[in-house]
Write a protein that holds these residues in place. Structure first.
Motif, PDB file in Angstrom:
ATOM      1  N   VAL A 116      32.886  60.273  33.095  1.00  0.00           N
ATOM      2  CA  VAL A 116      33.800  59.983  34.200  1.00  0.00           C
ATOM      3  C   VAL A 116      33.882  58.469  34.345  1.00  0.00           C
ATOM      4  O   VAL A 116      32.872  57.807  34.618  1.00  0.00           O
ATOM      5  CB  VAL A 116      33.325  60.627  35.514  1.00  0.00           C
ATOM      6  N   VAL A 117      35.063  57.943  34.147  1.00  0.00           N
ATOM      7  CA  VAL A 117      35.262  56.488  34.186  1.00  0.00           C
ATOM      8  C   VAL A 117      36.146  56.149  35.388  1.00  0.00           C
ATOM      9  O   VAL A 117      37.302  56.589  35.461  1.00  0.00           O
ATOM     10  CB  VAL A 117      35.907  55.968  32.890  1.00  0.00           C
ATOM     11  N   PHE A 118      35.593  55.399  36.313  1.00  0.00           N
ATOM     12  CA  PHE A 118      36.356  54.914  37.469  1.00  0.00           C
ATOM     13  C   PHE A 118      36.982  53.584  37.051  1.00  0.00           C
ATOM     14  O   PHE A 118      36.286  52.575  36.899  1.00  0.00           O
ATOM     15  CB  PHE A 118      35.443  54.765  38.680  1.00  0.00           C
ATOM     16  N   THR A 119      38.281  53.602  36.875  1.00  0.00           N
ATOM     17  CA  THR A 119      38.959  52.474  36.231  1.00  0.00           C
ATOM     18  C   THR A 119      39.496  51.475  37.249  1.00  0.00           C
ATOM     19  O   THR A 119      40.100  51.845  38.255  1.00  0.00           O
ATOM     20  CB  THR A 119      40.114  52.974  35.352  1.00  0.00           C
ATOM     21  N   VAL A 120      39.256  50.203  36.935  1.00  0.00           N
ATOM     22  CA  VAL A 120      39.779  49.097  37.742  1.00  0.00           C
ATOM     23  C   VAL A 120      40.371  48.083  36.770  1.00  0.00           C
ATOM     24  O   VAL A 120      39.661  47.563  35.908  1.00  0.00           O
ATOM     25  CB  VAL A 120      38.682  48.436  38.586  1.00  0.00           C
ATOM     26  N   PRO A 121      41.657  47.795  36.871  1.00  0.00           N
ATOM     27  CA  PRO A 121      42.269  46.840  35.944  1.00  0.00           C
ATOM     28  C   PRO A 121      41.809  45.411  36.219  1.00  0.00           C
ATOM     29  O   PRO A 121      41.489  45.043  37.355  1.00  0.00           O
ATOM     30  CB  PRO A 121      43.768  47.000  36.198  1.00  0.00           C
ATOM     31  N   ALA A 122      41.783  44.628  35.164  1.00  0.00           N
ATOM     32  CA  ALA A 122      41.504  43.206  35.318  1.00  0.00           C
ATOM     33  C   ALA A 122      42.669  42.535  36.030  1.00  0.00           C
ATOM     34  O   ALA A 122      43.816  43.004  35.953  1.00  0.00           O
ATOM     35  CB  ALA A 122      41.283  42.566  33.949  1.00  0.00           C
ATOM     36  N   ALA A 174      45.785  42.066  34.010  1.00  0.00           N
ATOM     37  CA  ALA A 174      46.460  43.208  33.383  1.00  0.00           C
ATOM     38  C   ALA A 174      47.845  43.450  33.964  1.00  0.00           C
ATOM     39  O   ALA A 174      48.779  43.801  33.244  1.00  0.00           O
ATOM     40  CB  ALA A 174      45.598  44.455  33.532  1.00  0.00           C
ATOM     41  N   GLY A 175      47.966  43.289  35.267  1.00  0.00           N
ATOM     42  CA  GLY A 175      49.262  43.510  35.908  1.00  0.00           C
ATOM     43  C   GLY A 175      49.766  44.926  35.720  1.00  0.00           C
ATOM     44  O   GLY A 175      48.991  45.891  35.657  1.00  0.00           O
ATOM     45  N   ALA A 218      39.078  43.518  27.037  1.00  0.00           N
ATOM     46  CA  ALA A 218      38.513  42.628  28.052  1.00  0.00           C
ATOM     47  C   ALA A 218      39.578  42.101  28.998  1.00  0.00           C
ATOM     48  O   ALA A 218      39.310  41.851  30.178  1.00  0.00           O
ATOM     49  CB  ALA A 218      37.781  41.471  27.379  1.00  0.00           C
ATOM     50  N   GLN A 219      40.794  41.931  28.497  1.00  0.00           N
ATOM     51  CA  GLN A 219      41.886  41.447  29.351  1.00  0.00           C
ATOM     52  C   GLN A 219      42.392  42.529  30.291  1.00  0.00           C
ATOM     53  O   GLN A 219      42.940  42.238  31.345  1.00  0.00           O
ATOM     54  CB  GLN A 219      43.048  40.973  28.484  1.00  0.00           C
ATOM     55  N   MET A 220      42.210  43.790  29.923  1.00  0.00           N
ATOM     56  CA  MET A 220      42.770  44.886  30.700  1.00  0.00           C
ATOM     57  C   MET A 220      41.799  45.475  31.720  1.00  0.00           C
ATOM     58  O   MET A 220      42.189  45.832  32.825  1.00  0.00           O
ATOM     59  CB  MET A 220      43.253  45.994  29.749  1.00  0.00           C
ATOM     60  N   LEU A 221      40.522  45.612  31.365  1.00  0.00           N
ATOM     61  CA  LEU A 221      39.543  46.248  32.236  1.00  0.00           C
ATOM     62  C   LEU A 221      38.674  45.210  32.933  1.00  0.00           C
ATOM     63  O   LEU A 221      38.160  44.300  32.285  1.00  0.00           O
ATOM     64  CB  LEU A 221      38.657  47.198  31.427  1.00  0.00           C
ATOM     65  N   ASP A 222      38.510  45.365  34.236  1.00  0.00           N
ATOM     66  CA  ASP A 222      37.624  44.482  34.980  1.00  0.00           C
ATOM     67  C   ASP A 222      36.183  44.831  34.611  1.00  0.00           C
ATOM     68  O   ASP A 222      35.718  45.951  34.896  1.00  0.00           O
ATOM     69  CB  ASP A 222      37.839  44.672  36.483  1.00  0.00           C
ATOM     70  N   PRO A 223      35.442  43.911  33.978  1.00  0.00           N
ATOM     71  CA  PRO A 223      34.098  44.249  33.498  1.00  0.00           C
ATOM     72  C   PRO A 223      33.093  44.484  34.618  1.00  0.00           C
ATOM     73  O   PRO A 223      32.054  45.108  34.400  1.00  0.00           O
ATOM     74  CB  PRO A 223      33.717  43.024  32.650  1.00  0.00           C
ATOM     75  N   ASN A 224      33.368  44.007  35.812  1.00  0.00           N
ATOM     76  CA  ASN A 224      32.426  44.152  36.919  1.00  0.00           C
ATOM     77  C   ASN A 224      32.688  45.392  37.768  1.00  0.00           C
ATOM     78  O   ASN A 224      31.753  45.960  38.351  1.00  0.00           O
ATOM     79  CB  ASN A 224      32.472  42.902  37.803  1.00  0.00           C
TER      80      ASN A 224
END
Length: 276
Positions: free
Chosen positions: A171-177, A180-181, A255-261
């Motif tokens: 289960v991946v809770f996704t947050v864009p960088a 990403a826009g 790395a540009q699309m997904l917020d690593p934190n």
């Protein structure tokens, strides 16, 4: 008046009279009743994350099978439910801890409120006769299926091989960088998910969007998530290395699309097959 003119006038009057009678008849007939089609059923995942007190694990899993599953089967729109336990080790390191157990429900309903009301009364963590779980610490999220299910399209190398295989879910809770826009969602669906599904063990991926007003618990959910399904040997240490082909295509773009934190994923191992 000539006979021919008289006949013409009589014919015209008859035609006018017939038309008037037809119009009157059609006006007096009741219009057919029209009924609007019922709204289509929408698919949802209900994710219930739960912790139990030390020593209660066996009682909780047995209670889930004997009470929660039959109760869920009686709910309107029920499709399936499966119980999972947090895997050790995890595929990724995260800073936000989630409870040990996950119950993943799928519903197909046009009236989510009615389904959730029934769930809370009969099968939810705080329902009457509930299992020995800590309802106060349970996290409950409802996500709507926001895109078609994606299936694996390439042969699975089944690495590692052998052993009794079982289900896992990531289960991946996704947050864009921030960079990403509006490109994020399209990239995730058309690039990232197919890349992940090409790795060993991955079988399916479902993109979902949070439903407001149906979520409870101390850990806030993200606006979007992805639910990946895996099929691996039971004794596999599910790490990124064990389900990776060794390379990540275009890691710079990821790395540009997904917020690593803020982007976070959790691996759960199935305790039993899905109940339908």
């Amino acid at each position: 008046m000539s006979k021919s003119l008289h006949r013409a006038l009589m014919g015209s009057c008859a035609a006018i009279l017939a038309a008037s009678l037809a119009a009157c008849g059609s006006g007096s007939a009741a219009a057919p009743a029209t009924t609007s089609a019922p709204p289509p059923a929408q698919h949802y995942y209900l994710m219930v994350f739960t912790d139990v007190a030390a020593g209660d694990d066996t009682a909780f899993t047995q209670c889930f099978t004997s009470q929660r599953v039959p109760a869920a089967r009686s709910l309107p729109g029920f499709v399936s439910v499966q119980q999972f336990a947090l895997n050790v080790p995890q595929m990724f390191d995260v800073t936000v801890a989630m409870p040990k157990y996950l119950a993943l429900y799928e519903f197909a309903t046009a009236d989510l409120n009615a389904t959730m009301t029934a769930f809370r009364g009969t099968a939810g963590p705080a329902s009457v006769g509930g299992c020995p779980a800590d309802a106060a610490k349970a996290d409950s999220y409802v996500y709507r299926f926001s895109a078609p299910l994606q299936n694996r399209t390439t042969p699975d190398p089944q690495v590692p091989a052998g052993g009794t295989r079982t289900d896992y879910t990531q289960v991946v809770f996704t947050v864009p960088a921030p960079t990403a826009g509006d490109k994020f969602e399209n990239w995730y669906m058309t690039v990232h998910m197919p890349e992940v599904l090409a790795r060993p063990g991955y079988t399916q991926a479902q993109r979902v969007a949070l439903v407001d007003g149906q979520n409870h618990g101390p850990v806030p959910p993200t606006a979007t998530a992805a639910v990946f399904r895996l099929d691996l040997p039971q004794d596999t240490p599910v790490t990124i290395a064990s389900v990776s082909t060794g390379t990540v295509p275009n890691p710079g773009l990821t790395a540009q699309m997904l917020d690593p934190n803020l982007n976070r994923g959790y691996t759960y191992r199935a305790l039993a097959p899905a109940a339908h």
